[in-house]
Design a protein around this motif. Structure first.
Motif, PDB file in Angstrom:
ATOM      1  N   VAL A  51      -8.331 -63.938 -52.528  1.00 37.27           N
ATOM      2  CA  VAL A  51      -8.258 -65.122 -51.653  1.00 37.27           C
ATOM      3  C   VAL A  51      -6.800 -65.434 -51.301  1.00 37.27           C
ATOM      4  CG1 VAL A  51      -8.575 -67.643 -51.640  1.00 37.27           C
ATOM      5  CG2 VAL A  51     -10.447 -66.154 -52.360  1.00 37.27           C
ATOM      6  N   THR A  52      -5.945 -65.445 -52.313  1.00 43.68           N
ATOM      7  CA  THR A  52      -4.552 -65.810 -52.040  1.00 43.68           C
ATOM      8  C   THR A  52      -3.867 -64.732 -51.204  1.00 43.68           C
ATOM      9  OG1 THR A  52      -3.968 -64.948 -54.234  1.00 43.68           O
ATOM     10  CG2 THR A  52      -4.265 -67.335 -54.040  1.00 43.68           C
ATOM     11  N   ALA A  54      -5.332 -63.029 -48.858  1.00 46.78           N
ATOM     12  CA  ALA A  54      -5.786 -63.262 -47.474  1.00 46.78           C
ATOM     13  C   ALA A  54      -5.070 -64.475 -46.873  1.00 46.78           C
ATOM     14  CB  ALA A  54      -7.301 -63.459 -47.448  1.00 46.78           C
ATOM     15  N   LEU A  55      -4.858 -65.507 -47.714  1.00 48.47           N
ATOM     16  CA  LEU A  55      -4.172 -66.706 -47.200  1.00 48.47           C
ATOM     17  C   LEU A  55      -2.729 -66.374 -46.816  1.00 48.47           C
ATOM     18  CD1 LEU A  55      -5.476 -69.496 -49.643  1.00 48.47           C
ATOM     19  CD2 LEU A  55      -6.138 -69.108 -47.262  1.00 48.47           C
ATOM     20  N   LYS A  56      -2.112 -65.548 -47.652  1.00 49.76           N
ATOM     21  CA  LYS A  56      -0.727 -65.167 -47.338  1.00 49.76           C
ATOM     22  C   LYS A  56      -0.682 -64.365 -46.048  1.00 49.76           C
ATOM     23  CE  LYS A  56       0.933 -65.705 -51.974  1.00 49.76           C
ATOM     24  NZ  LYS A  56       0.568 -65.208 -53.296  1.00 49.76           N
ATOM     25  N   GLN A  57      -1.640 -63.466 -45.927  1.00 40.78           N
ATOM     26  CA  GLN A  57      -1.755 -62.644 -44.716  1.00 40.78           C
ATOM     27  C   GLN A  57      -1.884 -63.539 -43.474  1.00 40.78           C
ATOM     28  OE1 GLN A  57      -2.410 -59.225 -45.709  1.00 40.78           O
ATOM     29  NE2 GLN A  57      -1.758 -58.589 -43.660  1.00 40.78           N
ATOM     30  N   ALA A  58      -2.614 -64.625 -43.647  1.00 40.25           N
ATOM     31  CA  ALA A  58      -2.859 -65.540 -42.519  1.00 40.25           C
ATOM     32  C   ALA A  58      -1.672 -66.468 -42.277  1.00 40.25           C
ATOM     33  CB  ALA A  58      -4.103 -66.371 -42.796  1.00 40.25           C
ATOM     34  N   GLY A  59      -0.728 -66.482 -43.210  1.00 39.10           N
ATOM     35  CA  GLY A  59       0.420 -67.382 -43.064  1.00 39.10           C
ATOM     36  C   GLY A  59       0.050 -68.837 -43.304  1.00 39.10           C
ATOM     37  N   VAL A  60      -0.970 -69.046 -44.123  1.00 40.16           N
ATOM     38  CA  VAL A  60      -1.431 -70.404 -44.419  1.00 40.16           C
ATOM     39  C   VAL A  60      -0.885 -70.808 -45.796  1.00 40.16           C
ATOM     40  CG1 VAL A  60      -3.485 -71.773 -44.951  1.00 40.16           C
ATOM     41  CG2 VAL A  60      -3.510 -70.197 -43.015  1.00 40.16           C
ATOM     42  N   ALA A  61      -0.263 -71.991 -45.854  1.00 40.19           N
ATOM     43  CA  ALA A  61       0.250 -72.474 -47.144  1.00 40.19           C
ATOM     44  C   ALA A  61      -0.867 -73.172 -47.914  1.00 40.19           C
ATOM     45  CB  ALA A  61       1.392 -73.445 -46.907  1.00 40.19           C
ATOM     46  N   TYR A  62      -0.765 -73.182 -49.246  1.00 41.63           N
ATOM     47  CA  TYR A  62      -1.832 -73.830 -50.024  1.00 41.63           C
ATOM     48  C   TYR A  62      -1.290 -74.424 -51.315  1.00 41.63           C
ATOM     49  CZ  TYR A  62      -1.648 -69.368 -52.486  1.00 41.63           C
ATOM     50  OH  TYR A  62      -1.209 -68.271 -53.173  1.00 41.63           O
ATOM     51  N   VAL A  63      -1.956 -75.468 -51.759  1.00 47.88           N
ATOM     52  CA  VAL A  63      -1.678 -76.094 -53.045  1.00 47.88           C
ATOM     53  C   VAL A  63      -2.929 -75.876 -53.891  1.00 47.88           C
ATOM     54  CG1 VAL A  63      -1.254 -78.301 -54.201  1.00 47.88           C
ATOM     55  CG2 VAL A  63      -0.256 -77.853 -51.940  1.00 47.88           C
ATOM     56  N   GLU A  64      -2.772 -75.452 -55.132  1.00 42.47           N
ATOM     57  CA  GLU A  64      -3.950 -75.142 -55.946  1.00 42.47           C
ATOM     58  C   GLU A  64      -4.454 -76.359 -56.726  1.00 42.47           C
ATOM     59  OE1 GLU A  64      -4.136 -71.547 -58.070  1.00 42.47           O
ATOM     60  OE2 GLU A  64      -2.794 -70.473 -56.707  1.00 42.47           O
ATOM     61  N   PHE A  65      -5.776 -76.471 -56.790  1.00 43.09           N
ATOM     62  CA  PHE A  65      -6.391 -77.502 -57.626  1.00 43.09           C
ATOM     63  C   PHE A  65      -7.563 -76.880 -58.377  1.00 43.09           C
ATOM     64  CE2 PHE A  65      -9.275 -80.948 -58.664  1.00 43.09           C
ATOM     65  CZ  PHE A  65      -8.415 -81.897 -59.195  1.00 43.09           C
ATOM     66  N   GLY A  66      -7.319 -76.478 -59.633  1.00 43.72           N
ATOM     67  CA  GLY A  66      -8.386 -75.903 -60.464  1.00 43.72           C
ATOM     68  C   GLY A  66      -8.965 -76.959 -61.386  1.00 43.72           C
ATOM     69  N   GLY A  67     -10.066 -76.602 -62.055  1.00 47.79           N
ATOM     70  CA  GLY A  67     -10.601 -77.495 -63.090  1.00 47.79           C
ATOM     71  C   GLY A  67     -11.782 -78.338 -62.665  1.00 47.79           C
ATOM     72  N   VAL A  68     -12.381 -78.046 -61.496  1.00 50.27           N
ATOM     73  CA  VAL A  68     -13.617 -78.761 -61.133  1.00 50.27           C
ATOM     74  C   VAL A  68     -14.716 -78.303 -62.094  1.00 50.27           C
ATOM     75  CG1 VAL A  68     -15.372 -79.123 -59.345  1.00 50.27           C
ATOM     76  CG2 VAL A  68     -12.936 -78.997 -58.722  1.00 50.27           C
ATOM     77  N   GLU A  69     -15.373 -79.246 -62.733  1.00 52.51           N
ATOM     78  CA  GLU A  69     -16.343 -78.931 -63.786  1.00 52.51           C
ATOM     79  C   GLU A  69     -17.709 -78.573 -63.196  1.00 52.51           C
ATOM     80  OE1 GLU A  69     -15.261 -82.017 -63.117  1.00 52.51           O
ATOM     81  OE2 GLU A  69     -13.710 -82.448 -64.591  1.00 52.51           O
ATOM     82  N   PRO A  70     -18.521 -77.797 -63.957  1.00 51.18           N
ATOM     83  CA  PRO A  70     -19.950 -77.724 -63.610  1.00 51.18           C
ATOM     84  C   PRO A  70     -20.502 -79.152 -63.693  1.00 51.18           C
ATOM     85  CG  PRO A  70     -19.389 -76.105 -65.313  1.00 51.18           C
ATOM     86  CD  PRO A  70     -18.192 -77.000 -65.152  1.00 51.18           C
ATOM     87  N   ASN A  71     -21.411 -79.527 -62.816  1.00 50.50           N
ATOM     88  CA  ASN A  71     -21.803 -80.939 -62.660  1.00 50.50           C
ATOM     89  C   ASN A  71     -20.528 -81.747 -62.380  1.00 50.50           C
ATOM     90  OD1 ASN A  71     -24.479 -80.275 -63.239  1.00 50.50           O
ATOM     91  ND2 ASN A  71     -24.289 -80.770 -65.403  1.00 50.50           N
ATOM     92  N   PRO A  72     -19.907 -81.533 -61.226  1.00 46.31           N
ATOM     93  CA  PRO A  72     -18.545 -82.052 -60.987  1.00 46.31           C
ATOM     94  C   PRO A  72     -18.464 -83.577 -61.080  1.00 46.31           C
ATOM     95  CG  PRO A  72     -19.588 -81.384 -58.925  1.00 46.31           C
ATOM     96  CD  PRO A  72     -20.489 -80.921 -60.023  1.00 46.31           C
ATOM     97  N   ARG A  73     -17.355 -84.029 -61.698  1.00 43.23           N
ATOM     98  CA  ARG A  73     -17.229 -85.469 -61.938  1.00 43.23           C
ATOM     99  C   ARG A  73     -16.285 -86.123 -60.942  1.00 43.23           C
ATOM    100  NH1 ARG A  73     -16.725 -84.887 -68.150  1.00 43.23           N
ATOM    101  NH2 ARG A  73     -18.390 -83.428 -67.721  1.00 43.23           N
ATOM    102  N   HIS A  74     -16.623 -87.340 -60.578  1.00 42.04           N
ATOM    103  CA  HIS A  74     -15.892 -88.005 -59.490  1.00 42.04           C
ATOM    104  C   HIS A  74     -14.436 -88.235 -59.831  1.00 42.04           C
ATOM    105  CE1 HIS A  74     -16.561 -91.507 -61.998  1.00 42.04           C
ATOM    106  NE2 HIS A  74     -15.920 -92.288 -61.151  1.00 42.04           N
ATOM    107  N   THR A  75     -14.123 -88.468 -61.115  1.00 41.62           N
ATOM    108  CA  THR A  75     -12.739 -88.766 -61.489  1.00 41.62           C
ATOM    109  C   THR A  75     -11.822 -87.561 -61.231  1.00 41.62           C
ATOM    110  OG1 THR A  75     -13.506 -88.243 -63.716  1.00 41.62           O
ATOM    111  CG2 THR A  75     -13.185 -90.568 -63.201  1.00 41.62           C
ATOM    112  N   THR A  76     -12.354 -86.353 -61.495  1.00 41.54           N
ATOM    113  CA  THR A  76     -11.562 -85.144 -61.234  1.00 41.54           C
ATOM    114  C   THR A  76     -11.307 -85.004 -59.736  1.00 41.54           C
ATOM    115  OG1 THR A  76     -12.642 -84.096 -63.124  1.00 41.54           O
ATOM    116  CG2 THR A  76     -11.539 -82.622 -61.559  1.00 41.54           C
TER     117      THR A  76
END
Ligand code: NZQ
Ligand code: ZN
Length: 392
Positions: A51-52, A54-76
Motif C-alpha cells: 500500500v505504501t 503504491a501511495l509513494k508511486q502516486a505521490g500522495v502523502a499520508y499520516v499513519e493511524f494504526g490500532g483500530v480494534e475489532p469491534n471498533p471503539r468510538h474513543t479510538t
C-alpha cells in the motif's frame, strides 16, 4: 416485489495484484491522506508495504493511524478525527477488515462534520458530508467495502450501534484475495458465518415471486459452502479465497435486497451480545441464527422458506406433498444442516462457549429493544429476545 431504487457508487477493483492499482485511485481522495489500519496484521503480511509503495508511486502523502480494534471503539476513532484536523488531511485510506473500514467511515464523517463520533453514530448529528474514503480490504466478511454501513462500539455505555449515510460509501475498494490468505482459521470461519448470515437475513423475506433474488442468494450460499472447507484446509488457495471474497461483497452491497425486505433481527441480537461481551460478530451469529430460525418455526412462521433453503442449498429431498408437516420437517432439517455446517468449520454453537451465562439476559434483551420491536420476517419483542437468548 416491493418497489426499489438501486445506486451503488463504489468502484470495485478486484483481483490478485490489485493493490498496485492504488497508485491510480489514491489521488482521488486528495494529496494528504490518513492511512488507517488495525492491530498490525498488515505489517506482517506485506500489505502495508504494498500500500505504501503504491501511495509513494502516486505521490500522495499520508499520516499513519494504526490500532483500530475489532469491534471498533468510538474513543479510538475520535483520536483519528483530531489528527485529520491537526494535519489538515483531505481523505482517508482504510486498510484491513470490516472493523477498520467501519471505523474509517466514522472518522470521515466526524472529521467533515466537526462532530463527535458517537453523536454521529447515535444520530444526534445529521451527516451532510464526509471526507472521501478509499479501502483495501484484507478480510472477507462484512461487505463494508461496498456499502455505507458502519458499526461502532461504545465501551463506556456497552452499546454497539450500526449507522449509515449516503456519504460513507467508499469511492473505491481494492480487493486482492491474496491478502486474505493470512487470515487465521478462526477469523476465516467468522467471516464465512457473517457472509452467510447477511445472505440469510435478506433471504428471509415474505415477498412472493422473487426467483432472481432467491436464486442470487442461493448461489452465493452454495458457493461459500463449497469453498469454505477448501480455504480452511489450504489457507493459501487463492481461488477459494477469491470466491469467498466475491461472495462477501455481493452479500451486502444491495444486490440481494432489491425488491425484498430482509429480516435483520439476528444481527440486532448479536450486536447486543458483542456490545457487552466483546465476542467476534461471526461467532455470535453462528450461535444465534439457528436459534432464531427454530424460534420462528415454533411460532408457525418460515417453514416454506426454510424448506426451500434445505432443498435448494443443502440438497435435501423436496417434500413430496408440500403439507405443513412435511414442510416443517424439511425446514428443521435445513436448520440442523446449517448449524452442523458451521460447527464442522469450528464455529461455536452455544453462548456458554464464550463463557456467557444466564445472569445478564434481561440486560441483553434491553439492548435489542433500543429502537423498539425488531425483525421484519417475524417481529420480536423483549420476551422473544429473552427466549432466543435462553435457547442459545
Ligand atoms: O486488527 P488487525 O491486526 O488487522 O487484525 C484483524 C483482527 O484481529 C484480523 N485480520 C484482518 N485481516 C487480516 C487479519 N489477520 C491476518 N491477515 C489478514 N489479512 O482479523 C481480526 C478481525 O478483524 P475485523 O475487522 O474485526 O473482522 P470483520 O471484518 O469480521 O469485522 C467485524 C466488524 O464489522 C461489523 C461487526 O459488527 C464488527 O464490528 N460489521 C459491519 C458491517 C458493515 N459495515 O456492513 C456488517 C456486519 O454485519 C457487521 O456487523
Ligand atoms: Zn454481519
Amino acid at each position: 416485489m416491493i418497489p426499489f431504487q438501486y445506486h451503488n457508487p463504489t468502484r470495485l477493483v478486484f483481483g490478485v495484484g490489485a493493490i498496485a492499482e492504488l497508485q491510480h485511485f489514491a489521488p482521488q481522495l486528495g494529496r494528504r491522506l490518513l492511512l488507517v489500519y488495525g492491530g498490525g496484521s498488515i505489517l506482517k503480511n506485506g500489505v502495508h508495504a504494498q500500500v505504501t509503495a503504491a501511495l509513494k508511486q502516486a505521490g500522495v502523502a499520508y499520516v499513519e493511524f494504526g490500532g483500530v480494534e475489532p469491534n471498533p471503539r468510538h474513543t479510538t476513532l475520535q483520536k483519528a478525527v483530531t489528527i485529520c484536523h491537526e494535519q489538515q488531511l483531505d481523505g482517508v485510506l482504510a486498510v484491513g477488515g470490516g472493523s477498520v473500514l467501519d471505523g474509517a467511515k466514522a472518522i470521515c464523517a466526524a472529521a467533515a462534520m466537526h462532530a463527535d463520533v458517537w453523536e454521529i453514530v447515535v444520530g444526534n448529528v445529521k451527516v451532510s458530508g464526509a471526507l472521501p474514503l478509499g479501502t483495501v480490504l484484507t478480510l472477507a466478511a462484512t461487505g463494508s467495502e461496498m456499502n455505507s454501513n458502519s458499526v461502532i462500539t461504545n465501551w463506556q455505555t456497552n452499546e454497539k450501534i450500526g449507522w449509515s449515510s449516503p456519504f460513507t460509501y467508499p469511492r473505491f475498494s481494492i480487493l486482492d484475495p491474496q491478502t486474505t490468505c493470512s487470515v487465521p482459521a478462526e477469523h476465516t470461519v467468522y467471516g464465512i458465518v457473517d457472509i452467510m448470515s447477511h445472505i440469510l437475513e435478506q433471504y428471509m423475506h415474505h415477498q412472493e415471486q422473487t426467483p432472481v433474488q432467491d436464486g442470487f442468494a442461493e448461489t452465493l450460499l452454495r458457493t461459500v459452502i463449497d469453498q469454505a472447507p477448501i480455504a480452511l484446509q489450504n489457507p493459501t488457495n487463492v481461488d477459494a479465497r477469491a470466491q469467498i471474497m466475491y461472495c462477501g461483497t455481493m452479500a451486502l452491497n444491495g444486490l440481494l435486497s432489491m425488491g425484498v425486505r430482509g429480516d435483520w433481527a439476528t444481527h440486532n441480537l448479536e450486536h447486543a451480545v458483542s456490545a457487552i461481551y466483546d465476542i467476534p460478530h461471526g461467532g455470535g451469529l453462528a450461535i444465534l441464527f439457528p436459534q432464531w430460525m427454530r424460534y420462528a418455526l415454533d411460532q408457525g412462521i418460515g417453514s416454506k422458506k426454510l424448506a426451500q433453503l434445505g432443498t435448494h442449498v443443502f440438497g435435501l429431498p423436496k417434500p413430496i406433498a408440500d403439507t405443513p408437516t412435511e414442510l416443517l420437517a424439511c425446514a428443521h432439517a435445513a436448520v440442523d444442516r446449517l448449524q452442523q455446517f458451521w460447527q464442522t468449520l469450528g464455529a461455536p454453537t452455544r453462548l456458554a462457549d464464550y463463557g456467557i451465562a444466564h445472569d445478564r439476559l434481561e440486560e441483553l434483551a434491553e439492548r435489542t429493544m433500543r429502537r423498539g420491536p425488531f425483525g421484519r420476517f417475524i417481529a420480536l419483542d423483549r420476551t422473544d429476545a429473552i427466549e432466543i437468548f435462553k435457547r442459545s
